[in-house]
Design a protein around this motif. Structure first.
Motif, PDB file in Angstrom:
ATOM      1  N   HIS A 272      -6.033 -14.854  -9.704  1.00 38.71           N
ATOM      2  CA  HIS A 272      -6.420 -16.199 -10.131  1.00 38.71           C
ATOM      3  C   HIS A 272      -5.274 -17.173  -9.907  1.00 38.71           C
ATOM      4  O   HIS A 272      -4.122 -16.854 -10.206  1.00 38.71           O
ATOM      5  CB  HIS A 272      -6.804 -16.202 -11.614  1.00 38.71           C
ATOM      6  CG  HIS A 272      -7.810 -15.167 -11.977  1.00 38.71           C
ATOM      7  ND1 HIS A 272      -9.146 -15.310 -11.694  1.00 38.71           N
ATOM      8  CD2 HIS A 272      -7.668 -13.951 -12.553  1.00 38.71           C
ATOM      9  CE1 HIS A 272      -9.785 -14.226 -12.098  1.00 38.71           C
ATOM     10  NE2 HIS A 272      -8.911 -13.383 -12.624  1.00 38.71           N
ATOM     11  N   GLU A 273      -5.605 -18.338  -9.420  1.00 37.54           N
ATOM     12  CA  GLU A 273      -4.602 -19.384  -9.261  1.00 37.54           C
ATOM     13  C   GLU A 273      -4.476 -20.128 -10.592  1.00 37.54           C
ATOM     14  O   GLU A 273      -5.475 -20.490 -11.209  1.00 37.54           O
ATOM     15  CB  GLU A 273      -5.015 -20.340  -8.138  1.00 37.54           C
ATOM     16  CG  GLU A 273      -3.907 -21.252  -7.717  1.00 37.54           C
ATOM     17  CD  GLU A 273      -4.207 -21.951  -6.398  1.00 37.54           C
ATOM     18  OE1 GLU A 273      -3.287 -22.621  -5.899  1.00 37.54           O
ATOM     19  OE2 GLU A 273      -5.322 -21.836  -5.874  1.00 37.54           O
TER      20      GLU A 273
ATOM     21  N   LEU B  84       0.082 -17.756  -8.727  1.00 39.49           N
ATOM     22  CA  LEU B  84      -0.966 -16.741  -8.740  1.00 39.49           C
ATOM     23  C   LEU B  84      -0.745 -15.783  -9.887  1.00 39.49           C
ATOM     24  O   LEU B  84       0.384 -15.397 -10.184  1.00 39.49           O
ATOM     25  CB  LEU B  84      -0.989 -15.944  -7.432  1.00 39.49           C
ATOM     26  CG  LEU B  84      -1.502 -16.653  -6.198  1.00 39.49           C
ATOM     27  CD1 LEU B  84      -1.553 -15.685  -5.024  1.00 39.49           C
ATOM     28  CD2 LEU B  84      -2.869 -17.264  -6.433  1.00 39.49           C
TER      29      LEU B  84
ATOM     30  N   ASN C 218      -6.909 -10.637  -0.031  1.00 41.37           N
ATOM     31  CA  ASN C 218      -7.032 -11.954  -0.637  1.00 41.37           C
ATOM     32  C   ASN C 218      -6.489 -13.043   0.291  1.00 41.37           C
ATOM     33  O   ASN C 218      -5.365 -12.954   0.785  1.00 41.37           O
ATOM     34  CB  ASN C 218      -6.290 -11.966  -1.979  1.00 41.37           C
ATOM     35  CG  ASN C 218      -6.427 -13.294  -2.685  1.00 41.37           C
ATOM     36  OD1 ASN C 218      -5.649 -14.204  -2.428  1.00 41.37           O
ATOM     37  ND2 ASN C 218      -7.403 -13.388  -3.572  1.00 41.37           N
ATOM     38  N   ARG C 219      -7.283 -14.072   0.524  1.00 40.96           N
ATOM     39  CA  ARG C 219      -6.928 -15.162   1.441  1.00 40.96           C
ATOM     40  C   ARG C 219      -5.645 -15.868   1.021  1.00 40.96           C
ATOM     41  O   ARG C 219      -4.748 -16.121   1.843  1.00 40.96           O
ATOM     42  CB  ARG C 219      -8.075 -16.174   1.522  1.00 40.96           C
ATOM     43  CG  ARG C 219      -7.792 -17.368   2.418  1.00 40.96           C
ATOM     44  CD  ARG C 219      -8.869 -18.447   2.312  1.00 40.96           C
ATOM     45  NE  ARG C 219      -9.105 -18.911   0.954  1.00 40.96           N
ATOM     46  CZ  ARG C 219      -8.349 -19.806   0.307  1.00 40.96           C
ATOM     47  NH1 ARG C 219      -7.282 -20.324   0.883  1.00 40.96           N
ATOM     48  NH2 ARG C 219      -8.640 -20.192  -0.924  1.00 40.96           N
ATOM     49  N   ILE C 220      -5.506 -16.195  -0.253  1.00 43.25           N
ATOM     50  CA  ILE C 220      -4.325 -16.930  -0.721  1.00 43.25           C
ATOM     51  C   ILE C 220      -3.068 -16.075  -0.571  1.00 43.25           C
ATOM     52  O   ILE C 220      -2.019 -16.558  -0.136  1.00 43.25           O
ATOM     53  CB  ILE C 220      -4.508 -17.393  -2.179  1.00 43.25           C
ATOM     54  CG1 ILE C 220      -5.671 -18.385  -2.272  1.00 43.25           C
ATOM     55  CG2 ILE C 220      -3.229 -18.018  -2.716  1.00 43.25           C
ATOM     56  CD1 ILE C 220      -6.071 -18.757  -3.686  1.00 43.25           C
ATOM     57  N   ILE C 221      -3.155 -14.802  -0.910  1.00 41.33           N
ATOM     58  CA  ILE C 221      -1.997 -13.920  -0.768  1.00 41.33           C
ATOM     59  C   ILE C 221      -1.615 -13.788   0.696  1.00 41.33           C
ATOM     60  O   ILE C 221      -0.432 -13.837   1.052  1.00 41.33           O
ATOM     61  CB  ILE C 221      -2.257 -12.546  -1.422  1.00 41.33           C
ATOM     62  CG1 ILE C 221      -2.338 -12.712  -2.947  1.00 41.33           C
ATOM     63  CG2 ILE C 221      -1.171 -11.538  -1.041  1.00 41.33           C
ATOM     64  CD1 ILE C 221      -2.664 -11.461  -3.710  1.00 41.33           C
ATOM     65  N   LYS C 222      -2.609 -13.656   1.579  1.00 41.97           N
ATOM     66  CA  LYS C 222      -2.318 -13.557   3.015  1.00 41.97           C
ATOM     67  C   LYS C 222      -1.593 -14.805   3.517  1.00 41.97           C
ATOM     68  O   LYS C 222      -0.685 -14.712   4.343  1.00 41.97           O
ATOM     69  CB  LYS C 222      -3.609 -13.357   3.809  1.00 41.97           C
ATOM     70  CG  LYS C 222      -4.167 -11.964   3.742  1.00 41.97           C
ATOM     71  CD  LYS C 222      -5.430 -11.908   4.599  1.00 41.97           C
ATOM     72  CE  LYS C 222      -5.975 -10.524   4.719  1.00 41.97           C
ATOM     73  NZ  LYS C 222      -7.168 -10.472   5.574  1.00 41.97           N
ATOM     74  N   GLU C 223      -1.996 -15.979   3.018  1.00 45.47           N
ATOM     75  CA  GLU C 223      -1.395 -17.235   3.464  1.00 45.47           C
ATOM     76  C   GLU C 223      -0.008 -17.457   2.870  1.00 45.47           C
ATOM     77  O   GLU C 223       0.927 -17.818   3.577  1.00 45.47           O
ATOM     78  CB  GLU C 223      -2.295 -18.417   3.097  1.00 45.47           C
ATOM     79  CG  GLU C 223      -3.583 -18.466   3.878  1.00 45.47           C
ATOM     80  CD  GLU C 223      -4.557 -19.518   3.357  1.00 45.47           C
ATOM     81  OE1 GLU C 223      -4.206 -20.287   2.421  1.00 45.47           O
ATOM     82  OE2 GLU C 223      -5.689 -19.571   3.885  1.00 45.47           O
ATOM     83  N   ARG C 224       0.137 -17.272   1.560  1.00 44.52           N
ATOM     84  CA  ARG C 224       1.391 -17.603   0.876  1.00 44.52           C
ATOM     85  C   ARG C 224       2.383 -16.448   0.805  1.00 44.52           C
ATOM     86  O   ARG C 224       3.591 -16.677   0.754  1.00 44.52           O
ATOM     87  CB  ARG C 224       1.097 -18.057  -0.554  1.00 44.52           C
ATOM     88  CG  ARG C 224       0.363 -19.349  -0.650  1.00 44.52           C
ATOM     89  CD  ARG C 224       0.374 -19.795  -2.086  1.00 44.52           C
ATOM     90  NE  ARG C 224      -0.728 -20.687  -2.365  1.00 44.52           N
ATOM     91  CZ  ARG C 224      -1.111 -21.030  -3.574  1.00 44.52           C
ATOM     92  NH1 ARG C 224      -0.489 -20.540  -4.627  1.00 44.52           N
ATOM     93  NH2 ARG C 224      -2.116 -21.845  -3.754  1.00 44.52           N
TER      94      ARG C 224
ATOM     95  N   GLY D  81      -0.503 -23.808  -9.728  1.00 47.08           N
ATOM     96  CA  GLY D  81      -0.559 -23.358  -8.353  1.00 47.08           C
ATOM     97  C   GLY D  81       0.018 -21.977  -8.118  1.00 47.08           C
ATOM     98  O   GLY D  81       0.055 -21.494  -6.987  1.00 47.08           O
TER      99      GLY D  81
END
Length: 116
Positions: A74-75, A81, A95-101, A79
């Motif tokens: 969850h974000e 995680l 997870n998309r956010i983990i892959k990006e950040r 901002g």
């Protein structure tokens, strides 16, 4: 053939008896952990293997696998995680956010031997 170890019957390792609590909340889990010599159970394979092999003993297993607030990614409003304790390695790796950040985290999670 070697003699069976303590806790073995006919050469098959036996898990010693224990009480089992399937906690429905974090509060219930914490309460259960104060009863006797308790251990936490989430996925189970490591814990049950250690009990079978007599790495340690316990008289109470507290399962946290049903506590939904410990699952997921969850974000936060800031901002950041929050990765819950029961989030699977597969969820982290995909997870998309983990892959990006945090690509190194996503890659490491994808490469562990037992992703689920």
């Amino acid at each position: 053939m070697s003699e069976p170890r303590k806790g073995q019957k006919g050469g098959v390792a036996m898990i010693p008896g224990f009480s089992y609590l399937r906690a429905g909340s974090v509060k219930e889990a914490i309460s259960g952990l104060f009863r006797g010599n308790a251990k936490i159970h989430a996925g189970g394979t490591d814990l049950l293997g250690c009990l079978r092999d007599q790495v340690f003993a316990t008289d109470m297993i507290v399962s946290i696998s049903g506590i939904t607030e410990l699952k997921g990614i969850h974000e936060t409003p800031k901002g950041d995680l929050r990765i819950g304790a029961l989030t699977t390695i597969t969820e982290i790796s995909e997870n998309r956010i983990i892959k990006e950040r945090y690509p190194a985290l996503a890659q490491a999670a994808a490469e562990v031997a037992s992703p689920n």
